[in-house]
Design a protein around this motif. Structure first.
Motif, short mmCIF file in Angstrom:
data_model
loop_
_atom_site.label_atom_id
_atom_site.label_comp_id
_atom_site.label_asym_id
_atom_site.label_seq_id
_atom_site.Cartn_x
_atom_site.Cartn_y
_atom_site.Cartn_z
N VAL A 265 0.83 -1.21 0.00
CA VAL A 265 0.00 0.00 0.00
C VAL A 265 0.86 1.26 0.00
O VAL A 265 0.42 2.33 -0.44
CB VAL A 265 -0.96 0.00 1.20
CG1 VAL A 265 -0.20 0.17 2.51
CG2 VAL A 265 -2.03 1.09 1.06
N LEU A 266 2.10 1.16 0.44
CA LEU A 266 2.98 2.33 0.50
C LEU A 266 3.26 2.90 -0.89
O LEU A 266 3.59 4.08 -1.02
CB LEU A 266 4.29 1.97 1.20
CG LEU A 266 4.16 1.56 2.67
CD1 LEU A 266 5.51 1.15 3.23
CD2 LEU A 266 3.56 2.69 3.49
N GLN A 267 3.11 2.08 -1.92
CA GLN A 267 3.29 2.56 -3.29
C GLN A 267 2.27 3.64 -3.64
O GLN A 267 2.50 4.45 -4.55
CB GLN A 267 3.15 1.40 -4.28
CG GLN A 267 4.21 0.33 -4.14
CD GLN A 267 3.96 -0.85 -5.06
OE1 GLN A 267 4.67 -1.06 -6.04
NE2 GLN A 267 2.95 -1.64 -4.74
N GLU A 268 1.15 3.64 -2.94
CA GLU A 268 0.08 4.58 -3.25
C GLU A 268 0.19 5.87 -2.45
O GLU A 268 -0.71 6.72 -2.50
CB GLU A 268 -1.27 3.91 -3.02
CG GLU A 268 -1.43 2.65 -3.89
CD GLU A 268 -2.83 2.08 -3.82
OE1 GLU A 268 -3.80 2.86 -3.85
OE2 GLU A 268 -2.94 0.85 -3.75
N LEU A 269 1.29 6.02 -1.71
CA LEU A 269 1.55 7.25 -0.96
C LEU A 269 2.94 7.78 -1.33
O LEU A 269 3.84 7.86 -0.48
CB LEU A 269 1.46 6.98 0.55
CG LEU A 269 0.09 6.55 1.07
CD1 LEU A 269 0.20 6.05 2.51
CD2 LEU A 269 -0.92 7.68 0.97
N PRO A 270 3.13 8.16 -2.58
CA PRO A 270 4.48 8.51 -3.05
C PRO A 270 4.98 9.87 -2.58
O PRO A 270 6.17 10.16 -2.73
CB PRO A 270 4.32 8.50 -4.58
CG PRO A 270 2.89 8.88 -4.79
CD PRO A 270 2.13 8.23 -3.67
#
Length: 343
Positions: A265-270
């Motif tokens: 999910v961290l990919q969606e908080l760049p």
């Protein structure tokens, strides 16, 4: 973000000393939403002096453990939210309301009977005390507007969304005052963004955006599944996290240790730095250095290492102080070894 790789932080609360509070009373009840003076072991006339001493001890523990970012440990608070929420105009302190806790139980909460506003700055003196007792980067927490709106009975506003905006104005004023006092980072506690995800999408993001209007200092938002001692079974995915991309804070604090989070999910908080929860607070047992390193490594495929801050999953309030210190100490040692490997 600091140039130091894998800086270490605490999220908010540190373990209060046994001589200051009745730990058994804290453990047996849900975090209080209204005032709960009966948790203090110290007489009222000596309480502020005792809280000062306990705050100094908390700061010293954090520094000795090796943290780069220091808080006041929320030592003066009965819970993360009630000290601020009960200090506002528009709240009937004599006649509590009721609201459902995230555990599904009804709980005494502030009853909103008029427009929410600040009577005065609530935490600025706490911030000044922190600044006077450490030279490291400082952080102070405030309860979030959405969470406070879900922990209140609305007997005034036309909608809960309007009430959340009232809370947002109060939080905004507090954040501006805390930065003006010299605090480096203000972290907003918003656990109910996850617990009430549908309403959070409906108006919680807007309330957070309003709380940050005109704020130029660094801010963080903490979203969690609840205190580990109170919520044992946690999912491996957030219901509300991607939506934080729309919130103009510097960093987002999340749990990954106890829930064994799917870190993709961290990919969606760049655009945000991430305070990565790597200490499990569902148990007092001390996390090993190896366990903490593995939790960080699990996240690194999905986020640049320069954006990672190591932190506990949530506050350490319910962990025995000796164990809390060792957990932080091991986290800082894990960060040192990670710097050797990835620096």
């Amino acid at each position: 973000m600091s140039a130091k790789l894998f800086p270490c932080s605490i999220v908010g609360s540190y373990s209060q000393p046994d001589w200051l509070v009745y730990k058994d009373r804290l453990a047996k009840s849900l975090p209080p939403r209204v005032r709960a003076e009966d948790i203090w072991r110290i007489p009222a006339e000596l309480l502020e002096s005792a809280q000062n001493d306990a705050t100094r001890l908390a700061i010293k523990d954090m520094e000795e453990a090796g943290l780069d970012i220091i808080t006041d440990g929320e030592v003066r608070r009965e819970s993360y939210s009630n000290r601020f929420a009960t200090a506002l105009n528009g709240v009937d302190l004599d006649n509590a309301g009721e609201a459902m806790d995230r555990t599904g139980k009804m709980h005494d909460v502030p009853r909103v009977v008029g427009p929410i506003s600040r009577k005065h700055a609530v935490e600025v003196e706490d911030a000044k005390f922190l600044l006077a007792n450490t030279s490291r980067t400082t952080m102070i927490s405030v309860p979030g507007p959405f969470t406070m709106s879900r922990q209140a009975q609305n007997d005034f506003y036309g909608s809960d969304a309007d009430m959340a905006m009232g809370y947002a104005e109060a939080v905004n004023a507090e954040i501006l005052d805390l930065h003006a006092a010299g605090v480096d980072i203000v972290i907003i506690d918003e656990p109910y963004m996850e617990a009430r995800s549908e309403e959070a999408r409906e108006y919680g993001v807007a309330a957070l955006q309003q709380a940050l209007v005109g704020v130029t200092g660094k801010t963080a938002v903490h979203i969690c599944f609840g205190y580990g001692q109170k919520v044992k079974e946690k999912p491996d995915q957030y219901h509300f996290l991607r939506e934080m991309q729309a919130v103009p804070c510097d960093r987002i604090s999340i749990e990954t240790a106890q829930p064994a989070l799917d870190c993709s999910v961290l990919q969606e908080l760049p655009d945000h730095n991430i305070m990565l929860g790597v200490i499990n607070l569902g148990t007092p047992e001390v996390d090993t250095v190896g366990e903490i390193i593995a939790r960080v490594e699990r996240a690194l495929p999905y986020i640049n290492k320069d954006r990672v801050i190591l932190a506990p999953d949530c506050g350490l309030k319910y962990i025995p102080r000796e164990n809390a210190f060792k957990k932080l100490q091991n986290m800082c040692e894990a960060a040192r070894r990670l710097r050797e490997k990835h620096g």
